[in-house]
Structures are given as C-alpha cells and as structure tokens.
Design a protein around this motif. Structure first.
Motif, short mmCIF file in Angstrom:
data_model
loop_
_atom_site.label_atom_id
_atom_site.label_comp_id
_atom_site.label_asym_id
_atom_site.label_seq_id
_atom_site.Cartn_x
_atom_site.Cartn_y
_atom_site.Cartn_z
N SER A 18 0.86 -1.19 0.00
CA SER A 18 0.00 0.00 0.00
C SER A 18 0.90 1.23 0.00
N ALA A 19 0.44 2.29 -0.67
CA ALA A 19 1.28 3.48 -0.83
C ALA A 19 0.44 4.75 -0.83
N GLY A 20 1.10 5.85 -0.51
CA GLY A 20 0.43 7.16 -0.56
C GLY A 20 -0.44 7.39 0.66
N GLY A 21 -1.08 8.53 0.67
CA GLY A 21 -1.97 8.87 1.77
C GLY A 21 -3.41 8.65 1.38
N VAL A 55 3.76 -8.14 -8.29
CA VAL A 55 3.50 -7.03 -7.37
C VAL A 55 2.09 -6.46 -7.54
N THR A 56 1.41 -6.30 -6.42
CA THR A 56 0.11 -5.60 -6.40
C THR A 56 0.29 -4.35 -5.56
N LEU A 57 -0.09 -3.21 -6.14
CA LEU A 57 0.05 -1.92 -5.48
C LEU A 57 -1.34 -1.33 -5.24
N VAL A 58 -1.62 -0.98 -4.00
CA VAL A 58 -2.88 -0.31 -3.68
C VAL A 58 -2.50 1.11 -3.26
N THR A 59 -2.95 2.09 -4.03
CA THR A 59 -2.41 3.43 -3.83
C THR A 59 -3.47 4.51 -3.65
N GLY A 60 -3.20 5.39 -2.73
CA GLY A 60 -3.97 6.62 -2.61
C GLY A 60 -3.54 7.56 -3.71
N GLY A 69 3.82 -3.04 -15.24
CA GLY A 69 4.01 -4.43 -14.82
C GLY A 69 3.52 -4.70 -13.42
N VAL A 70 3.16 -3.63 -12.71
CA VAL A 70 2.59 -3.78 -11.37
C VAL A 70 1.06 -3.68 -11.47
N THR A 71 0.36 -4.61 -10.86
CA THR A 71 -1.11 -4.53 -10.83
C THR A 71 -1.51 -3.48 -9.81
N THR A 72 -2.18 -2.43 -10.28
CA THR A 72 -2.43 -1.27 -9.42
C THR A 72 -3.91 -1.03 -9.19
N TYR A 73 -4.27 -0.77 -7.94
CA TYR A 73 -5.63 -0.40 -7.58
C TYR A 73 -5.59 0.97 -6.92
N GLU A 82 -8.69 -0.59 3.11
CA GLU A 82 -8.86 -1.83 3.88
C GLU A 82 -9.50 -2.93 3.02
N GLU A 83 -10.53 -2.55 2.29
CA GLU A 83 -11.22 -3.53 1.46
C GLU A 83 -10.27 -4.14 0.42
N ALA A 84 -9.47 -3.29 -0.22
CA ALA A 84 -8.54 -3.77 -1.25
C ALA A 84 -7.47 -4.67 -0.63
#
Ligand code: CTP
Ligand code: CA
Length: 224
Positions: A18-21, A55-60, A69-73, A82-84
């Motif tokens: 997870s990344a960002g605010g 890699v899965t990235l969940v980002t604000g 190449g990164v799967t991003t949500y 939280e849900e992600a």
C-alpha cells in the motif's frame, strides 16, 4: 546501480504494497489528507518488480506513475484501502503497509457543499479501522511489514507498534526531519524485528531502503 540489479530473488513471490496517503471526504469539494507523497511505497513496488516478484500496489492519490508491470488499484479512503488489502491478502508472501492511513474520518460526509456561515466550525471525526493491525490478526504465512512515522521517542513507539499490530518487520522513521521522509527522495530508518535488536539503516535513497526492506522481509520468510 541498485536499479539495474537483476538478481531475481523475489521470483515466484507475491508482494502486496500500500502506498500514498488516504483522503477522507468532508463534503463534495473538501477532504482531509496528509503529507505522504507515495515515494516510499512506489520505490518498494519498483524494486520488488525488478527483483522478480508479482506485485500488487494499492495506492492513494499521488503524483507518481505506477511502474509498468505492477497490478495497481487506486483508492481514496481508508475504508477502500482496507477492502482492497483484505481482498488480496490471503495469497501474498510479503505484505507492506507503506500507506499513510488517515486515523480518523468525518462522521457524516455532507452531500452538498458546506457553506461558510458560522465563525467557528467543529468537524466530528470517528476512528478508522487499523488496517495493519487487522492484517496482523489474519496473518498466516505472510511476512507483514509496517511503517511507523514518529516525531518523538522513535524506537519506543515503533516497538509498541511492531507488537500491537503483530507485524514481522517495522520500518520506523523520524518524520520531523525535513531531509528525509515525507516528499524527500532519501530516507533513514530503523528496522525493527521481533528477534533482533533494532538496526539503523543510515541515510539512503528510497529505492535503496526499499531493497533493504525487501531483503529483510525475504530473510524473515526464511527463504533467502
Ligand atoms: N496503519 C493502518 N491503519 C491505520 C493507521 C495506520 O494500517 N488506520 C498502518 C500504517 O500504514 C503503518 C502503521 O500502521 O504501516 C503505523 O502507522 P502510524 O500512523 O505510524 O501509527 P498509528 O498506529 O496510526 O499510531 P499514531 O498515528 O497514533 O502514531
Ligand atoms: Ca497514524
């Protein structure tokens, strides 16, 4: 040179970051946010990918572009984050909560823009779920990595967070320093684990710190 490092020691590993605010809406035009730039989380995603991980990235919301190449949500609120995280958690090898999660959200989000009538205004806030703590409770084989942003008593607070959230590794930084942390390209941290004494990293580029965090997590996984 670290960016060109082609050692594929994370090949076959799934890494969730997870990344960002997060942003918590007040009304249709306003929100509560924080100073996170997302740089540390994106550096982790980039290095994990370079080392062969899935890699899965969940980002604000950030000004950064997720590495190809990164799967991003993309998420906005802590509840969406939280849900992600819960959706993707079970199948991961390494999970890193680098996001700066809003500790509180507005109790009732106004449907219409709030007009500036009164001279003072009090917003009622309610606590958000502690996502890292929740992941700690649900942990099975995953290596769980958290961060601690502190302005005083860095190691004492970070040690408490490591234990209370059931993390395996905690990356503690002093966010009162201007040269490292929020928005900067460099960072300097303490790495805390359950077994060993805290280790100071020295001042590093965020990509170098990312590599160190990933190596430590891999080692904790017992497969390095
Ligand atoms: N964190 C989380 N969910 C929250 C708040 C924090 O998952 N609602 C995670 C952050 O992503 C980070 C770690 O918990 O990995 C520590 O965040 P930090 O803000 O330093 O600590 P808090 O537990 O929120 O305590 P405080 O802000 O009071 O220091
Ligand atoms: Ca917090």
């Amino acid at each position: 040179a670290d960016v060109e490092n082609i050692e594929q020691d994370l090949r076959g590993k799934k890494v969730l970051i997870s990344a960002g605010g997060t942003r918590e809406a007040i009304d249709p035009v306003r929100y509560i946010a924080n100073r996170s730039s997302g740089k540390m989380g994106y550096a982790l995603a980039k290095r994990a990918l370079a080392r062969g991980a899935e890699v899965t990235l969940v980002t604000g919301p950030t000004k950064l572009t997720p590495p190809a190449g990164v799967t991003t949500y993309e998420i906005q609120t802590a509840a969406e984050l939280e849900e992600a995280m819960l959706t993707h958690y079970a199948k991961q090898d390494i999970v890193i909560m680098a996001a700066a999660v809003a500790d509180y959200r507005v109790k009732t989000v106004a449907e219409q823009k709030i007009k500036k009538n009164a001279e003072t205004w009090q917003l009622e806030l309610v606590k958000n779920p502690d996502i890292l703590k929740r992941l700690g409770e649900l942990k099975r084989e995953q290596v769980l990595v958290g961060f601690a942003a502190e302005t005083t008593d860095l190691l004492a607070h970070a040690t408490k967070k490591l234990q209370q959230k059931n993390a395996d590794l905690l990356v503690a930084n002093d966010v009162s320093r201007k040269d490292i942390g929020f928005g900067a390209d460099d960072n300097e941290a303490w790495l805390l684990t359950r077994k060993n004494a805290p280790k100071a990293t020295g001042k590093l580029k965020k990509t170098q710190l990312a590599d160190l965090i990933l190596s430590s997590a891999l080692q904790l996984r017992g497969e390095s």
